[in-house]
Design a protein around this motif. Sequence first.
Motif: not given
Length: 131
Positions: A36-44, A88-96, A110-121
Amino acid sequence: RGSAAGVGGGLVQSGGSLRLSCAASGFDFDDFTIGWFRQAPGKEREGVSCIRERDGSSTYADSVKGRFTISSDNAKNLVYLQMNNLKPEDTGVYFCAAVNWVLEARTDWCIVPPNNNMDYWGKGTLVTVSS
């Protein structure tokens, strides 16, 4: 083509709970690590938690340890993220997302980069925590 679709977001007050579900389709669930990943507005993008289906090994970001729990139902190809004591800091778009554990053996993938090697999302689900 396979996908990992996350649902279950919503609006909740600080201190509340939500459970997200990730439905995996089109691939052999047991051969993958689901994260599970999350992204808040304006954040990585931030890794939240991941579980390796082969042995159930799980990892959490420090920011959610003790509050979030990841689990899976292998028979249904579902991964859950139970989120308690939301802030409130948990706010964001969550995707798996999923990665084949044979090619990516790190349990903290999923916690320690690099983790752009997703096969499915899939599409994310919005979690909004009000103060």
